[in-house]
Design an enzyme around this catalytic site. Structure first.
Site, PDB file in Angstrom:
ATOM      1  CG  HIS A  25      -0.343  -0.054   2.526  1.00 41.65           C
ATOM      2  ND1 HIS A  25       0.187   0.962   3.183  1.00 41.65           N
ATOM      3  CD2 HIS A  25      -0.131  -0.919   3.338  1.00 41.65           C
ATOM      4  CE1 HIS A  25       0.507   0.924   4.332  1.00 41.65           C
ATOM      5  NE2 HIS A  25       0.354  -0.692   4.607  1.00 41.65           N
ATOM      6  CB  CYS A  45       1.939  -3.693   4.658  1.00 39.81           C
ATOM      7  SG  CYS A  45       0.124  -4.288   5.269  1.00 39.81           S
TER       8      CYS A  45
END
Length: 171
Positions: A132, A144
């Protein structure tokens, strides 16, 4: 060709062929995933499943070979290992622990869903592992990988459908 995320000196980077971008990873670095919430970006290569995006922030879907879907204000992702929807998208309100995909901080304006712990889902083996948008200064994530918005859009425009994201623990 894969997007390879690894440490280079004091920073993290993502390499896709000849393209190299600054990146960020989980607060516990890249390692074998031990448990939900451990802050680890899970060592290994994960297929890209789809791209989620905020229409109110981007105006048009990212150019991408991957399926794309618009994020709605009631979209979430279950991160409760004991719940049957663990590591799956859910609609809010949702009683079990979850992440909200509609965020005010712009980090989820573009969310690339990775095939980590999804086939099959194993309770506690990690959830919501995405690629992201990076925070200012490339702060750590909960597990992430991140790129700047512009770099993420560039990557998506270049990547063919078989591309994976690989978290590697060596330079």
């Amino acid at each position: 060709m894969d997007l390879i995320v690894t440490r280079q000196g004091d920073i993290w980077q993502a390499r896709f062929g000849e393209h190299v971008w600054r990146a960020a990873v989980g607060r516990s670095g890249i390692a074998e995933k031990r448990a939900e919430g451990d802050g680890v970006s899970p060592l290994g290569c994960w297929p890209i499943r789809r791209v989620l995006w905020r229409a109110d922030k981007l105006g048009a879907a990212p150019v991408s070979a991957f399926p794309t879907s618009v994020i709605a204000p009631d979209d979430g992702w279950c991160d409760a290992p004991e719940h049957p929807d663990y590591n799956r998208p859910v609609k809010l309100p949702f009683a079990a622990s979850h992440e909200e995909l509609w965020r005010e901080d712009d980090l989820y304006d573009i969310v690339v869903v990775l095939g980590q712990n999804d086939d099959p889902v194993v309770a506690g083996a990690g959830s919501a592992i995405f690629l992201h948008v990076a925070s200012p200064g490339y702060g750590c994530t909960a597990g992430c990988a991140t790129l700047s918005r512009d770099d993420l859009l560039e990557f998506l425009a270049l990547a063919p459908p078989q591309t994976r994201l690989c978290f590697c623990d060596a330079e």
